[in-house]
Write a protein that holds these residues in place. Sequence first.
Motif, PDB file in Angstrom:
ATOM      1  N   LEU A 303       0.870  -1.212  -0.149  1.00 29.59           N
ATOM      2  CA  LEU A 303       0.066  -0.228   0.020  1.00 29.59           C
ATOM      3  C   LEU A 303       0.891   1.452   0.061  1.00 29.59           C
ATOM      4  O   LEU A 303       0.770   2.277  -0.720  1.00 29.59           O
ATOM      5  N   ILE A 304       2.050   1.221   0.830  1.00 27.76           N
ATOM      6  CA  ILE A 304       2.894   2.312   0.960  1.00 27.76           C
ATOM      7  C   ILE A 304       3.720   2.519  -0.461  1.00 27.76           C
ATOM      8  O   ILE A 304       3.708   3.739  -1.047  1.00 27.76           O
ATOM      9  N   LEU A 305       3.950   1.498  -0.926  1.00 30.80           N
ATOM     10  CA  LEU A 305       4.709   1.362  -2.179  1.00 30.80           C
ATOM     11  C   LEU A 305       3.880   2.022  -3.473  1.00 30.80           C
ATOM     12  O   LEU A 305       4.480   2.722  -4.186  1.00 30.80           O
ATOM     13  N   GLY A 306       2.758   1.323  -3.442  1.00 27.93           N
ATOM     14  CA  GLY A 306       1.768   1.940  -4.643  1.00 27.93           C
ATOM     15  C   GLY A 306       1.762   3.328  -4.560  1.00 27.93           C
ATOM     16  O   GLY A 306       1.944   3.799  -5.691  1.00 27.93           O
ATOM     17  N   PHE A 307       1.239   3.848  -3.450  1.00 29.83           N
ATOM     18  CA  PHE A 307       0.856   5.299  -3.207  1.00 29.83           C
ATOM     19  C   PHE A 307       2.191   6.252  -3.573  1.00 29.83           C
ATOM     20  O   PHE A 307       2.038   7.162  -4.010  1.00 29.83           O
ATOM     21  N   ALA A 308       3.282   5.471  -3.025  1.00 30.07           N
ATOM     22  CA  ALA A 308       4.530   6.396  -3.481  1.00 30.07           C
ATOM     23  C   ALA A 308       4.950   6.377  -4.835  1.00 30.07           C
ATOM     24  O   ALA A 308       5.546   7.435  -5.256  1.00 30.07           O
ATOM     25  N   ALA A 309       4.656   5.359  -5.342  1.00 33.64           N
ATOM     26  CA  ALA A 309       4.888   5.417  -6.729  1.00 33.64           C
ATOM     27  C   ALA A 309       4.076   6.291  -7.750  1.00 33.64           C
ATOM     28  O   ALA A 309       4.602   7.239  -8.451  1.00 33.64           O
ATOM     29  N   ALA A 310       2.926   6.404  -7.195  1.00 37.05           N
ATOM     30  CA  ALA A 310       1.998   7.490  -7.840  1.00 37.05           C
ATOM     31  C   ALA A 310       2.451   9.026  -7.397  1.00 37.05           C
ATOM     32  O   ALA A 310       2.593   9.516  -8.179  1.00 37.05           O
ATOM     33  N   ALA A 311       2.697   8.853  -6.198  1.00 33.55           N
ATOM     34  CA  ALA A 311       3.298  10.448  -5.678  1.00 33.55           C
ATOM     35  C   ALA A 311       4.747  10.919  -6.194  1.00 33.55           C
ATOM     36  O   ALA A 311       4.767  12.016  -6.574  1.00 33.55           O
ATOM     37  N   PHE A 312       5.618  10.040  -6.406  1.00 34.56           N
ATOM     38  CA  PHE A 312       7.169  10.217  -6.588  1.00 34.56           C
ATOM     39  C   PHE A 312       7.272   9.966  -8.050  1.00 34.56           C
ATOM     40  O   PHE A 312       8.163  10.779  -8.786  1.00 34.56           O
ATOM     41  N   VAL A 313       6.746   8.950  -8.766  1.00 30.40           N
ATOM     42  CA  VAL A 313       7.022   8.752 -10.120  1.00 30.40           C
ATOM     43  C   VAL A 313       5.988   9.331 -11.133  1.00 30.40           C
ATOM     44  O   VAL A 313       6.147   9.815 -12.017  1.00 30.40           O
ATOM     45  N   GLY A 314       4.565   8.932 -10.863  1.00 29.44           N
ATOM     46  CA  GLY A 314       3.566   9.443 -11.484  1.00 29.44           C
ATOM     47  C   GLY A 314       3.155   8.465 -12.276  1.00 29.44           C
ATOM     48  O   GLY A 314       3.704   7.666 -12.886  1.00 29.44           O
ATOM     49  N   PRO A 315       1.776   8.735 -12.451  1.00 30.93           N
ATOM     50  CA  PRO A 315       1.123   7.613 -13.464  1.00 30.93           C
ATOM     51  C   PRO A 315       1.574   7.833 -15.064  1.00 30.93           C
ATOM     52  O   PRO A 315       1.459   6.830 -15.613  1.00 30.93           O
TER      53      PRO A 315
END
Length: 536
Positions: A303-315
Amino acid sequence: MNVILAEAQKSNPILNIVVFVAFIVVTMTVVTRVSRKPQKTASDFYTGGASFSGTQNGLAIAGDYLSAASFLGIVGAIALYGYDGFLYSIGFFVAWLVALLLVAEPLRNTGKFTMADVLSFRLRQRPVRVAAAFATLGVSLFYLVAQMAGAGALVSVLLDIHAKTGQAIVVAAVGVVMIAYVLIGGMKGTTYVQMIKAVLLVGGVIIMCVIILVMVRGNFSELLNQAVAKHGGDAAILEPGKKYGVSSTSRLDFVALGLSLALGVAGLPHVLMRFYTVPTAKEARKSVTWAIVLIGGFYLMTLILGFAAAAFVGPDTIKKAPGGANAAAPLLALEVAGPIFMAVIAAVAFATVLAVVAGLAITASASVAHDVYNSVIKKGQATEEQQVRVSRITVVVIGVVAIVLGIGAMEQNVAFLVSLAFAIAASANVPTILFSLYWKRFNTTGAVASLWGGLLTALVLILFSPAVSGSKTAIFSGVDFAWFPLTNPALVSIPVGFLCGLIGTLVGKPDNLDELQAEMEVRSLTGVGVEAPVQH
């Protein structure tokens, strides 16, 4: 400058290759050293001689279960779809608990090498073993394709390979290395690779989560806010329905996904086979404790990794990367900790793929050699050396087929591909396993009907679904022969599997094997006589 190019320039392909090669050399050395003793018996090749402790097997179960779908696929799904992506984590973990409560220990107490040992225990061996072997091959092949697709996406991101030909070469290389692992190490070597991989994967994910929480000062709400901002202010990623709530069809797909995930693990042959690698039921229960802690903790961290990927890398960056959603985790490692950490995380993810495909290949080869070759073709008279030889040939054949299909599925999310394997397992294997263990009247006709009915229904519906043709994300996107509206067949195929077993039992003749029924009941509940093989 293009965002992807910027990401690629921050990464170091030469460093990535060095870390990869070093990891393969180390694990291959481990496999070779632990497998010095010739594996002449079927028990050596299939179960490592049942010589592992509960702690070792618990690590190996976690290594087997935490596949590329768990790491690459789920992180990508959460990054793109938020809450709906996390449903994969919930489903995979709930499924594990269902498997443990209903089938794990009774199967271990009743069987010897494969799932078909249990299904045919009190039934006529030949028709049940043939059907069970094909069901095992169906599940294993879909699971293998998912892992191959994950490996192709992973290495393509590391080496910045956008060309389809280059990605196909990567998938082929993964298949060749996997075949080498299994041929050299058997179950013993594969188990050690799974143990190493489980420790490294969970450890790497913990480090990533700590770095991410430090970056947001321990404020998870801030992480969610940044993820929403990267999604253009769309707060729908924090609520149910972004992927599975847009239409009535997608809602039905969600129900189908939930069914396949919740029931599928109880029918996954490669996970259930792990319980045969410990010497006693006590050690099996100990391995379960270790596995639950590792698996449960890991899925919470996705859950942390998924939202972090959305926040720091971007969709947008994730979608444009080689491998699409499957690239989210390695791109996140690059973003938060630099190219060295990305290379290490990617090597661990690569080990994840190798460990799981090796376990799958062994399970499929055991089914062909033990259930079809020995029990059906040779009528139980094949020598153990012959069984092992057939197993090794099967590994090569399965590896080649998985490479070809994996190349075709490179653009698919690996978590989604694994959900299809779960659907097949839940449709064909689970009804037959549950009926065999808990319904005294269940007979050979019912077993064959549930296995073939569930398997063929699932395969046909997948073939004519939007997952294969008729949509932008389909395996064959340029053609359209889909008539089944759902991408997951479980909503139809699981009830068909149970119904076929029920009707087949009611219309079929009793097997009149009451003594074997009584012996199976005692064995499954107590473990008494577990070492004594049954022939009938």
